[in-house]
Each structure stands twice: as structure tokens, then as C-alpha cells.
Design a protein around this motif. Sequence first.
Motif, short mmCIF file in Angstrom:
data_model
loop_
_atom_site.label_atom_id
_atom_site.label_comp_id
_atom_site.label_asym_id
_atom_site.label_seq_id
_atom_site.Cartn_x
_atom_site.Cartn_y
_atom_site.Cartn_z
N HIS A 1 -35.59 -7.91 -6.48
CA HIS A 1 -36.56 -8.88 -5.97
C HIS A 1 -37.95 -8.61 -6.57
O HIS A 1 -38.65 -9.54 -6.98
N ASP B 1 -37.60 -9.22 -10.74
CA ASP B 1 -37.35 -10.59 -11.17
C ASP B 1 -38.15 -11.63 -10.40
O ASP B 1 -38.06 -12.82 -10.71
N ARG B 2 -38.89 -11.19 -9.37
CA ARG B 2 -39.66 -12.10 -8.51
C ARG B 2 -38.74 -13.17 -7.90
O ARG B 2 -39.12 -14.33 -7.75
N ARG B 3 -37.53 -12.76 -7.58
CA ARG B 3 -36.58 -13.65 -6.91
C ARG B 3 -36.58 -13.37 -5.41
O ARG B 3 -36.72 -12.24 -4.98
N SER B 4 -36.39 -14.43 -4.64
CA SER B 4 -36.36 -14.29 -3.19
C SER B 4 -35.07 -13.62 -2.76
O SER B 4 -34.00 -13.86 -3.34
N GLU C 1 -31.90 -15.71 -2.09
CA GLU C 1 -31.11 -16.31 -3.15
C GLU C 1 -29.74 -15.64 -3.28
O GLU C 1 -29.63 -14.43 -3.31
N THR D 1 -31.35 -4.41 -3.98
CA THR D 1 -31.82 -5.79 -3.86
C THR D 1 -33.35 -5.86 -3.81
O THR D 1 -33.96 -6.77 -4.37
N ASN E 1 -40.43 -13.67 0.27
CA ASN E 1 -38.99 -13.96 0.30
C ASN E 1 -38.78 -15.26 1.08
O ASN E 1 -38.65 -15.26 2.29
#
Length: 348
Positions: free
Chosen positions: A161, A164-167, A170, A157, A253
Motif C-alpha cells: 500500500h 504502490d499507493r494502492r488502497s 483493492e 499489504t 485507504n
Amino acid sequence: MSAPTTTPPPAAARDNLWRGILWLTWRQHRTVLIGATAVTAALLVWMAVNASDLQSAIDLCHGPDCAKAVADERLARIRDGADIAGYQLSLVVFLPAMLGMFIGAPLLAREYEQRTLMLAWSQDITPLRWLFGKLAVLGTVIGGLAAALAGECQHVTQLVHLADRRSLFEGTLFQAGGWMPLTLGLGWGMFGVAVGAALRRVLPSLVVVLSAFGGRTTLMEQLRPHLMDPVTRTVPLGPDRGAGGDPFAAVPNELVLDGGKAPFVDAAGQVHPYSEVMSHACGSIPDGRGDAFFSCLKQQGYVGMQQSLQPEGRLGTFHLIENGINLTLFVVSLAVTWWLVRRGRAAA
């Protein structure tokens, strides 16, 4: 003259009892246990290999020079690795439902359907000891497999993160992190046992477990942003944070609750709804949130956007809350199963 009979000491009797339960559990569930172990091992190897490849690609692609090389082979390699990792995490998140359906639900439901419980309960062992002995054996194996997956998911994870620069707040990243796969596996495996004990039929139990897990996932997606009171901050107008520069620099995040439609704030501190501002001339600018759009907003007196969010520092607390919910499901399901088995034995 016959030799006097001797009664085995309590310790020896307990040892024989547990050996018998272990042998019975293995004989009845060895196919499922071997299959679960093989699937988990294969998934762990797949995740570890992809994570290693993704990590090495990210390490080679730090800095602004990499951001300019959009068609660079390393960027394509990172995107592919992140996509594969996303599929892997989605599979792990769905595994608790499979556990509840194919290991938990049939544990008692199949015994009721085949009418073998009466034979098992007519032996020296009590129904509850029979039940909790099997649950202890199965729970130890499944818990160990789930813990191994949860540990690897912690690493994966973080890489997704970063790539993809995703929190980590999510959806899939949240449910696969914070040791959630372990507590989800325990909770929904035990929930399947309770449903099987209540319905006494395998197929209806599978349907109930799958439907309940789908409902739980949808419900938690709606409730999660509101488990704690959000905080509010004003973000200055400008291009999205993280544009340009190092594409794999650390990003916060956070769980932003406005869905990209936060209200705007003017120089006097007044708050204006998103729909009101976008209905003005700036809303028709083709480049959406580019420099021309923000320049237009500033000319009209707007200085920022008021975001409502759950900050990064609460991620561990949110995981703790949901892990507590999962363990509560485990305890309640265990109590319900105990009551159903006890009542069923009394009625037999």
C-alpha cells in the motif's frame, strides 16, 4: 480359573481413541500435511525476506528529494520489491482454493471411491466421531498454518500500500489483509469436504471447488463496494492528490466507486455527468488531467468532482463482514457434511 476382565476407565478409553484417530489421520494424510507445512514455511521466509528489503528501501526514500530521482536505484528496488510482494499476496489469496481441492475434497470423496468407509465405520468408532476427529486434527494444523500466513500478510499489504499507493480496499490487498487468509482457508477447506461428501468422486469435486472459488472471487469483487451505503464528497479540481512531494507519504485507504468518471459540480452546486462534461472542448486536451485540463474546466464554471466512495474508516468493518461470510460457509459446510455422513451411514 481365568482372570476377570476389566473395562478401561472412560478417560483411558478416550485417550486411546484420540491417539488412534491421530495416528490414522497422520498415516493417511502425512504427505499432504508435510507438503503444506513445507510450502507455508518457504512462503513465510520468502515474504519476510522481501518485506524486510522493501521496508529498508522505503525508509531510505522518504522525502521530496527521492521523488525527483526517478532513475534512482532505490526507487527501482522498491518497485521490484512491491511487484514480488504482489505475486506473494496473489499466491496466498489462491491458497484456500488449493486447500479445498487437495485436502478438503479428497477427505471423504477418496474414501467413497476406494470403498474404505464401510471398513472404517464397522470398527468400534462411530462415523461421526471418526469424521470430527479427523477434521479436528487437520483443522488444527491447517488453521495454524493459515494464521501464520495471515499475520505476515498484514505486514506485507501495508508495505505494498505504501510503495504502490494502492488502497487496502483493492482486490488482492483486501483479500490478503484483515486475517482473511485464515477464514478463507477454514471456510473453503470445509467446503471441499462437503463437496467431496456430496459427489463421492475426487475429480468432479476438485472441479466444483475450483469453479465455486472463482465464482466467489468474481461475485465479491462486484458486491464488496455495496456492502454498505457509500458516502459522497466533492473534491476540488486539481492534479491528483499525492503528486510530487514525498512519494511514500501516507495515502488514504478508500474505495472509490466512480471508476475515475465522477460527475462534475459547478459553482451553483449543480451536478453534471462525466460524459456530458467530457464531450465539451476540455475533453480534447491532450494532457488529460494536467493543469491545462483543469484550467479549462474552471473557466467553464466547474469547481469540483462529486465522488462516491467507501471511506478508510470502514475497512475493518468490511473485513469483519467478509470474515463472517467465510465462517458462515465453514459452519454450513460442516453441517452439510455431518448430515451427509449420517445419512450415508444409515443407508449403508
